[in-house]
Design an enzyme around this catalytic site. Structure first.
Site, PDB file in Angstrom:
ATOM      1  N   GLY A 259       0.824  -1.201   0.000  1.00 17.87           N
ATOM      2  CA  GLY A 259       0.000   0.000   0.000  1.00 17.87           C
ATOM      3  C   GLY A 259       0.858   1.251   0.000  1.00 17.87           C
ATOM      4  O   GLY A 259       2.041   1.206  -0.357  1.00 17.87           O
ATOM      5  N   CYS A 266       0.395   4.081  16.363  1.00 15.83           N
ATOM      6  CA  CYS A 266       1.209   3.033  16.997  1.00 15.83           C
ATOM      7  C   CYS A 266       2.445   2.627  16.194  1.00 15.83           C
ATOM      8  O   CYS A 266       3.564   2.778  16.678  1.00 15.83           O
ATOM      9  CB  CYS A 266       0.345   1.810  17.278  1.00 15.83           C
ATOM     10  SG  CYS A 266      -0.852   2.145  18.578  1.00 15.83           S
TER      11      CYS A 266
HETATM   12  N1  LIG Z   1      -4.593   3.744  19.846  1.00 16.99           N
HETATM   13  C1  LIG Z   1      -4.304   2.473  19.718  1.00 16.99           C
HETATM   14  O1  LIG Z   1      -4.740   1.791  18.793  1.00 16.99           O
HETATM   15  C2  LIG Z   1      -3.405   1.803  20.722  1.00 16.99           C
HETATM   16  C3  LIG Z   1      -3.347   0.400  20.750  1.00 16.99           C
HETATM   17  C4  LIG Z   1      -2.528  -0.217  21.679  1.00 16.99           C
HETATM   18  C5  LIG Z   1      -1.761   0.564  22.555  1.00 16.99           C
HETATM   19  N2  LIG Z   1      -1.816   1.914  22.491  1.00 16.99           N
HETATM   20  C6  LIG Z   1      -1.011   2.689  23.441  1.00 16.99           C
HETATM   21  O2  LIG Z   1      -1.866   3.115  24.501  1.00 16.99           O
HETATM   22  C7  LIG Z   1      -1.472   4.412  24.959  1.00 16.99           C
HETATM   23  C8  LIG Z   1      -2.630   5.383  24.836  1.00 16.99           C
HETATM   24  O3  LIG Z   1      -2.928   5.545  23.463  1.00 16.99           O
HETATM   25  P1  LIG Z   1      -4.267   6.252  22.961  1.00 16.99           P
HETATM   26  O4  LIG Z   1      -4.310   6.081  21.493  1.00 16.99           O
HETATM   27  O5  LIG Z   1      -5.400   5.806  23.813  1.00 16.99           O
HETATM   28  O6  LIG Z   1      -3.900   7.784  23.343  1.00 16.99           O
HETATM   29  P2  LIG Z   1      -4.866   9.045  23.339  1.00 16.99           P
HETATM   30  O7  LIG Z   1      -4.015  10.201  23.046  1.00 16.99           O
HETATM   31  O8  LIG Z   1      -6.094   8.760  22.532  1.00 16.99           O
HETATM   32  O9  LIG Z   1      -5.339   9.141  24.874  1.00 16.99           O
HETATM   33  C9  LIG Z   1      -4.505   9.442  25.942  1.00 16.99           C
HETATM   34  C10 LIG Z   1      -5.316  10.230  26.985  1.00 16.99           C
HETATM   35  O10 LIG Z   1      -4.555  10.396  28.187  1.00 16.99           O
HETATM   36  C11 LIG Z   1      -4.881  11.644  28.743  1.00 16.99           C
HETATM   37  N3  LIG Z   1      -3.878  12.013  29.749  1.00 16.99           N
HETATM   38  C12 LIG Z   1      -2.620  12.456  29.565  1.00 16.99           C
HETATM   39  N4  LIG Z   1      -2.005  12.627  30.745  1.00 16.99           N
HETATM   40  C13 LIG Z   1      -2.891  12.286  31.714  1.00 16.99           C
HETATM   41  C14 LIG Z   1      -2.833  12.232  33.144  1.00 16.99           C
HETATM   42  N5  LIG Z   1      -1.726  12.554  33.840  1.00 16.99           N
HETATM   43  N6  LIG Z   1      -3.953  11.838  33.820  1.00 16.99           N
HETATM   44  C15 LIG Z   1      -5.050  11.500  33.132  1.00 16.99           C
HETATM   45  N7  LIG Z   1      -5.151  11.509  31.794  1.00 16.99           N
HETATM   46  C16 LIG Z   1      -4.092  11.906  31.087  1.00 16.99           C
HETATM   47  C17 LIG Z   1      -4.968  12.551  27.532  1.00 16.99           C
HETATM   48  O11 LIG Z   1      -5.671  13.735  27.815  1.00 16.99           O
HETATM   49  C18 LIG Z   1      -5.679  11.647  26.522  1.00 16.99           C
HETATM   50  O12 LIG Z   1      -7.088  11.808  26.581  1.00 16.99           O
HETATM   51  C19 LIG Z   1      -0.239   4.782  24.137  1.00 16.99           C
HETATM   52  O13 LIG Z   1       0.906   4.375  24.832  1.00 16.99           O
HETATM   53  C20 LIG Z   1      -0.408   3.942  22.887  1.00 16.99           C
HETATM   54  O14 LIG Z   1       0.814   3.660  22.281  1.00 16.99           O
HETATM   55  C21 LIG Z   1      -2.640   2.549  21.610  1.00 16.99           C
END
Ligand SMILES: NC(=O)c1ccc[n+]([C@@H]2O[C@H](COP(=O)([O-])OP(=O)(O)OC[C@H]3O[C@@H](n4cnc5c(N)ncnc54)[C@H](O)[C@@H]3O)[C@@H](O)[C@H]2O)c1
Length: 447
Positions: A259, A266
């Protein structure tokens, strides 16, 4: 069980909602007051199929609450899941400031035993840093409360997050003590009724497992993308090659699609972070670096094809773009290939009309005020006044267009397809020049 989820983004909201659905009492905390307000008013801040129903059901039942009140959130859960963002720092390493801030809040405010669980994707050794931060806060308070540390990386896929969480392939838990593993066994028991899915290991192995999984999937994509470049030169069809190798059970079909490059929140960030971790250890991991380099180059593949067709000066030309999200079924545009394509077209003087089934608001936020970007109300509307069509995301609604109508609408009858959606011969029959990834324009073998 009483559970707190710190961070109410893609991972935190899905985790909180699904754990509440199993009867737990969940409090989701976020520092983003607007996000919490939207949730408390019955809205959902992200697009994720099926999530609104689970959230509404459990919020209505009183099992799922949203707050910005840090002391209340720390007091609530025996289990404290940390699911905050870990974006890349300038040097590519994962920025741990949010994870450590969440940990410090727990250490500063806890008054009884807590199991602190890292769900965010974090580099190897982070659990030790989280533990040290909590211990430091407790020491500053002159308290010696007991707590356990666990690493429980999340493998959900955006676009299928609820399904993935409810029916996981495996649940990786890194632990150090029995109390932690017993609590995690209990909380995940409803998700593994058909077979044992918990893979129990030490903290560091669990942390590395998450990066290893994403790096492996990214490697498969970059490998196929490079082979697609070769296939194009040699007159082979990467789609047939994919079928030919995917049928080998040692290889399998998943993540073998050529693609226009991978994006999202991620793969790019995790590959970068793993490269950074290894270089900090004095290791030069050549495969990983190649995976990243190949992907950066691949995000330009559509632009290169446009330039090959129309030249580098695109002043006065308008291009239609179908798909902005980094993949279908999400409005997430983090690291999306569409961002590169739009920026590169604009840089060459072109205008674009974009359409995405769900990411239009996100696109307006990402692109900001730019008079040369127009937003269409549908895929066919996007073609009005367009020289050519560029497809960047493989949404279902793009799969069976009326090719005759597409041809009639375009200034030059050409489709640049970054996701190989169509049978080349079919598009060619409609009189369109079909430029896909690693595929010849005409079929040369009988079916
Ligand atoms: N998005 C995915 O598909 C996915 C899949 C697996 C793992 N992850 C991992 O999970 C983690 C989160 O990813 P995401 O996509 O959900 O991120 P995101 O940015 O959608 O959400 C993170 C949230 O954390 C909040 N936050 C930051 N600091 C904070 C604090 N001190 N107290 C409370 N809330 C706080 C932010 O305001 C935000 O709403 C990352 O490490 C990511 O790599 C993501």
């Amino acid at each position: 069980m009483k559970i707190t989820v710190v961070g109410t983004g893609y991972v935190g909201l899905v985790t909180g909602a699904c754990l509440a659905d199993m009867g737990n009492h969940v409090v989701c905390l976020d520092v983003d007051a607007r996000k919490i307000q939207v949730l408390n008013e019955g809205g959902i801040p992200i697009h994720e199929p099926g999530l609104d129903e689970v959230v509404r059901r459990n919020a209505a039942a009183g099992r799922l609450q949203f707050t910005t009140d840090v002391p209340a959130a720390v007091a609530h859960g025996t289990l404290q899941f940390i699911a905050v963002g870990t974006p890349p720092d300038e040097d590519g390493s994962a920025d741990l400031q949010y994870v450590l801030a969440a940990a410090r809040n727990i250490g500063r405010l806890m008054t009884d035993y807590k199991l602190v669980i890292d769900k965010s994707t974090v580099p190897v050794g982070t659990a030790d840093k989280v533990k040290a931060a909590i211990a430091d806060e407790l020491a500053q308070r002159g308290m010696s409360l007991e707590f356990s540390m666990a690493s429980n990386p999340e493998f959900l896929k955006e676009g299928a997050a609820v399904e993935d969480f409810m029916r996981p392939d495996r649940i990786v838990v890194g632990v150090e003590d029995e109390r932690a593993v017993n609590l995690l066994r209990a909380v995940y028991a409803p998700f593994q009724r058909s077979r044992e899915k918990l893979v129990v290991m030490d903290l560091r192995s669990a942390e590395l497992t998450k990066y290893a999984a994403n790096a492996m999937l990214a490697t498969r994509i970059s490998f196929m993308n490079e082979l697609a470049l070769l296939a194009e030169r040699m007159g082979a069809d990467i789609e047939l090659v994919r079928q030919g190798i995917g049928s080998d059970p040692r290889i399998g079909y998943h993540f073998l699609y050529a693609g226009a490059g991978y994006g999202g929140s991620c793969f790019p960030k995790d590959v970068k972070a793993l490269i950074r971790t290894s270089s900090e250890e004095g290791l030069d991991l050549k495969v990983l670096q190649a995976v990243e380099d190949a992907n950066d180059a691949q995000k330009m593949v559509l632009v290169n094809k446009v330039v090959a067709k129309f030249g580098n000066d695109l002043w006065g030309k308008r291009f239609a773009l179908w798909g902005l999200a980094f993949k279908p079924n999400t409005d997430d545009m983090r690291e999306a290939t569409s961002r590169v394509v739009v920026a590169e077209l604009l840089a060459r003087g072109a205008s674009v009309t974009v359409y995405d089934p769900v990411a239009m608001d996100e696109a307006r936020r990402v692109f900001g005020v730019e008079p040369r970007i127009a937003y269409a109300s549908g895929p066919m509307q996007a073609l009005e006044g367009a020289e050519a069509l560029i497809i960047v995301t493989e949404w279902k609604e793009f799969r069976s267009p009326d090719f005759a109508a597409v041809k009639a609408a375009l200034g030059t009858p050409v489709i640049f397809d970054g996701r190989n959606l169509y049978e080349p011969a079919l598009v060619a029959e409609a009189g369109l020049d079909y430029q896909a990834i690693g595929r010849p324009q005409t079929r040369r073998v009988p079916r």
